[in-house]
Every structure is written in C-alpha cells, then in structure tokens.
Design a protein around this motif. Structure first.
Motif, PDB file in Angstrom:
ATOM      1  N   ASP A  17     -11.883  11.299 -13.618  1.00 40.34           N
ATOM      2  CA  ASP A  17     -11.776  11.980 -14.894  1.00 40.34           C
ATOM      3  C   ASP A  17     -12.449  11.110 -15.952  1.00 40.34           C
ATOM      4  N   GLU A  18     -12.233  11.415 -17.225  1.00 38.35           N
ATOM      5  CA  GLU A  18     -12.913  10.681 -18.296  1.00 38.35           C
ATOM      6  C   GLU A  18     -12.533   9.197 -18.339  1.00 38.35           C
ATOM      7  N   ARG A  19     -11.441   8.815 -17.716  1.00 34.40           N
ATOM      8  CA  ARG A  19     -11.015   7.413 -17.698  1.00 34.40           C
ATOM      9  C   ARG A  19     -11.727   6.599 -16.624  1.00 34.40           C
ATOM     10  N   GLY A  20     -12.274   7.269 -15.612  1.00 31.05           N
ATOM     11  CA  GLY A  20     -12.877   6.585 -14.467  1.00 31.05           C
ATOM     12  C   GLY A  20     -12.445   7.269 -13.188  1.00 31.05           C
ATOM     13  N   PHE A  21     -11.925   6.521 -12.237  1.00 35.64           N
ATOM     14  CA  PHE A  21     -11.456   7.143 -11.002  1.00 35.64           C
ATOM     15  C   PHE A  21     -10.251   6.398 -10.461  1.00 35.64           C
ATOM     16  N   PHE A  22      -9.560   7.051  -9.539  1.00 38.64           N
ATOM     17  CA  PHE A  22      -8.455   6.483  -8.794  1.00 38.64           C
ATOM     18  C   PHE A  22      -8.629   6.932  -7.359  1.00 38.64           C
ATOM     19  N   CYS A  23      -8.408   6.018  -6.396  1.00 34.43           N
ATOM     20  CA  CYS A  23      -8.417   6.422  -4.994  1.00 34.43           C
ATOM     21  C   CYS A  23      -7.576   5.464  -4.177  1.00 34.43           C
ATOM     22  N   ARG A  24      -7.055   5.969  -3.093  1.00 34.05           N
ATOM     23  CA  ARG A  24      -6.286   5.165  -2.150  1.00 34.05           C
ATOM     24  C   ARG A  24      -7.288   4.479  -1.231  1.00 34.05           C
ATOM     25  N   THR A  25      -7.203   3.156  -1.088  1.00 38.05           N
ATOM     26  CA  THR A  25      -8.153   2.424  -0.241  1.00 38.05           C
ATOM     27  C   THR A  25      -7.539   1.995   1.090  1.00 38.05           C
ATOM     28  N   PHE A  26      -6.230   2.169   1.241  1.00 38.00           N
ATOM     29  CA  PHE A  26      -5.556   1.852   2.503  1.00 38.00           C
ATOM     30  C   PHE A  26      -4.420   2.843   2.665  1.00 38.00           C
ATOM     31  N   ASP A  27      -4.343   3.485   3.828  1.00 39.35           N
ATOM     32  CA  ASP A  27      -3.281   4.448   4.105  1.00 39.35           C
ATOM     33  C   ASP A  27      -2.819   4.219   5.537  1.00 39.35           C
ATOM     34  N   ALA A  28      -1.607   3.728   5.700  1.00 37.48           N
ATOM     35  CA  ALA A  28      -1.085   3.379   7.018  1.00 37.48           C
ATOM     36  C   ALA A  28      -1.112   4.570   7.980  1.00 37.48           C
ATOM     37  N   GLU A  29      -0.818   5.756   7.484  1.00 38.14           N
ATOM     38  CA  GLU A  29      -0.817   6.935   8.369  1.00 38.14           C
ATOM     39  C   GLU A  29      -2.220   7.250   8.883  1.00 38.14           C
ATOM     40  N   VAL A  30      -3.219   7.130   8.034  1.00 31.98           N
ATOM     41  CA  VAL A  30      -4.600   7.388   8.468  1.00 31.98           C
ATOM     42  C   VAL A  30      -5.032   6.312   9.460  1.00 31.98           C
ATOM     43  N   ILE A  31      -4.697   5.059   9.192  1.00 32.79           N
ATOM     44  CA  ILE A  31      -5.018   3.968  10.120  1.00 32.79           C
ATOM     45  C   ILE A  31      -4.353   4.238  11.476  1.00 32.79           C
ATOM     46  N   ARG A  32      -3.093   4.608  11.441  1.00 34.27           N
ATOM     47  CA  ARG A  32      -2.339   4.906  12.661  1.00 34.27           C
ATOM     48  C   ARG A  32      -2.936   6.091  13.411  1.00 34.27           C
ATOM     49  N   SER A  33      -3.487   7.067  12.697  1.00 36.83           N
ATOM     50  CA  SER A  33      -4.021   8.289  13.328  1.00 36.83           C
ATOM     51  C   SER A  33      -5.190   8.008  14.268  1.00 36.83           C
ATOM     52  N   VAL A  34      -5.866   6.851  14.126  1.00 44.30           N
ATOM     53  CA  VAL A  34      -6.973   6.503  15.024  1.00 44.30           C
ATOM     54  C   VAL A  34      -6.557   5.449  16.052  1.00 44.30           C
ATOM     55  N   GLY A  35      -5.248   5.212  16.137  1.00 45.01           N
ATOM     56  CA  GLY A  35      -4.744   4.306  17.160  1.00 45.01           C
ATOM     57  C   GLY A  35      -4.662   2.847  16.760  1.00 45.01           C
ATOM     58  N   LEU A  36      -4.804   2.557  15.472  1.00 45.72           N
ATOM     59  CA  LEU A  36      -4.696   1.177  14.999  1.00 45.72           C
ATOM     60  C   LEU A  36      -3.308   0.954  14.408  1.00 45.72           C
ATOM     61  N   ASP A  37      -2.852  -0.285  14.473  1.00 44.41           N
ATOM     62  CA  ASP A  37      -1.551  -0.638  13.922  1.00 44.41           C
ATOM     63  C   ASP A  37      -1.749  -1.176  12.513  1.00 44.41           C
ATOM     64  N   PRO A  38      -1.319  -0.442  11.495  1.00 43.77           N
ATOM     65  CA  PRO A  38      -1.527  -0.928  10.128  1.00 43.77           C
ATOM     66  C   PRO A  38      -0.789  -2.230   9.840  1.00 43.77           C
ATOM     67  N   ALA A  39       0.292  -2.482  10.546  1.00 47.25           N
ATOM     68  CA  ALA A  39       1.055  -3.716  10.320  1.00 47.25           C
ATOM     69  C   ALA A  39       0.381  -4.933  10.943  1.00 47.25           C
ATOM     70  N   ALA A  40      -0.659  -4.722  11.739  1.00 43.06           N
ATOM     71  CA  ALA A  40      -1.351  -5.838  12.395  1.00 43.06           C
ATOM     72  C   ALA A  40      -2.167  -6.670  11.412  1.00 43.06           C
ATOM     73  N   PHE A  41      -2.477  -6.124  10.254  1.00 41.79           N
ATOM     74  CA  PHE A  41      -3.319  -6.842   9.302  1.00 41.79           C
ATOM     75  C   PHE A  41      -2.459  -7.817   8.508  1.00 41.79           C
ATOM     76  N   VAL A  42      -2.795  -9.106   8.625  1.00 41.39           N
ATOM     77  CA  VAL A  42      -1.908 -10.154   8.118  1.00 41.39           C
ATOM     78  C   VAL A  42      -2.486 -10.967   6.968  1.00 41.39           C
ATOM     79  N   GLN A  43      -3.766 -10.788   6.658  1.00 40.36           N
ATOM     80  CA  GLN A  43      -4.366 -11.626   5.631  1.00 40.36           C
ATOM     81  C   GLN A  43      -5.418 -10.829   4.877  1.00 40.36           C
ATOM     82  N   ASP A  44      -5.392 -10.898   3.551  1.00 42.12           N
ATOM     83  CA  ASP A  44      -6.403 -10.267   2.702  1.00 42.12           C
ATOM     84  C   ASP A  44      -7.218 -11.353   2.016  1.00 42.12           C
ATOM     85  N   SER A  45      -8.529 -11.135   1.923  1.00 42.36           N
ATOM     86  CA  SER A  45      -9.423 -12.066   1.241  1.00 42.36           C
ATOM     87  C   SER A  45     -10.456 -11.262   0.462  1.00 42.36           C
TER      88      SER A  45
END
Length: 182
Positions: A22-50
């Motif tokens: 919108d006029e302010r810019g944008f908003f979006c979800r960049t991580f969704d555990a359900e979507v990650i899980r839907s392809v067979g990945l474990d979202p809880a497996a990710f332990v470090q962000d950089s």
C-alpha cells in the motif's frame, strides 16, 4: 506463501511470499512453518540466523560444510544478489547440477539449499543484505571452500568480483575441495 521445487537441484525449494503493498510500502511473511512443513522440511531444525551486508560486486562463495553438511534458507532482504547452488551430493539424481537465481529485497523470495550443496552469491546492488537460517550451529573446522572461478563449475558471475575474503580468493578447485569434504 507458496513453495516451488527447483528442478535443477533435488530437494531445493523457492518460497515465494505474497506481499501486501500500500502507500506505506509492503508487508510479507518471510517464514511460515506450515509451508516449510508442507514440503517435508522440519521448521524447528533451523537453529541459527545470520545476516551479511555486501557492496556491489562482492562475491561470497562457493561454500559448503564437511560431515553432515548444512541446510540453509537464504533470502536477500535488501538489494539484489546473484545466487548459485551446486549439488555436490554424490548419490543425488542432480549431482553436479547448478542452479542460478536472482534474489531481491523486492520479492523477499527465500531459497532452501539442501545439505551437501555448495552455495555462493554476488551482490548486484550498492548494498545487498542477505539473511541465512541454518540447521546446524556453525563450526569453522567443517568449512569447505571451492574456487568461485573453477572451470568445472563454469558459473556465469554477472560482474567482475570486486572484493572477496582471503579464504575465497585462495580456495582450491572443485576436485581438491571434494577431497577435503570427505
């Protein structure tokens, strides 16, 4: 957010968010555990962000981890990068395949890089911020680096490399790096 398989690399995915602008810019979800899980990945497996910040032309890679390897989610949160994945898993149906992507802060698309694949990127804009979410704590003793310009990889980097770490500049070719990885 939708998940799409990367045909060149078995087990790799692109996760495309749905931005709300919108006029302010944008908003979006960049991580969704359900979507990650839907392809067979474990979202809880990710332990470090950089995050890394790079100037235009900076090249980082090609990197992978020895032992069990390291899976990662990679996203350019600001600017644009040319991103490269090379499948170096000997028993993979896409062994030695390469895939190239342009990731950008405009799209916020996330790339899933499976363990055992080499990864690198080059900043295409004056500033590029790249976020990583990895599935194992970093252990520098497991780092393996491959020469970015190895002819066996034949990566079409879009810009001449402007800056690189000493480790990346002095990296061995693919054959030697694969021996180190074992």
């Amino acid at each position: 957010m939708k998940a799409m398989e990367v045909p060149e690399i078995d087990g790799a995915y692109l996760f495309e968010p749905t931005p709300y602008a919108d006029e302010r810019g944008f908003f979006c979800r960049t991580f969704d555990a359900e979507v990650i899980r839907s392809v067979g990945l474990d979202p809880a497996a990710f332990v470090q962000d950089s995050v890394s910040r790079s100037a235009r032309g900076v090249l980082r890679g090609m990197h992978l981890r020895s032992g069990a390897g390291e899976a990662k989610l990679v996203r350019c949160s600001h600017g644009r990068i040319f991103d490269v994945v090379v499948d170096l898993r000997p028993h993979s149906p896409t062994y030695r395949n390469r895939a190239f992507f342009e990731l950008s802060g405009d799209t916020q698309t996330t790339l899933y890089v499976p363990a055992g694949c080499a990864h690198g990127f080059q900043a295409l804009t004056e500033t590029a911020d790249t976020s990583y979410r990895i599935d194992r704590p970093h252990d520098p003793s497991e780092d393996v680096t491959i020469a970015f310009d190895d002819p066996d990889l034949d990566i079409p980097w879009p810009l001449p490399p402007r800056l690189m770490s000493r480790r990346d500049k002095e990296a061995p070719g693919l054959a030697e790096a694969l021996r180190q990885r074992s």
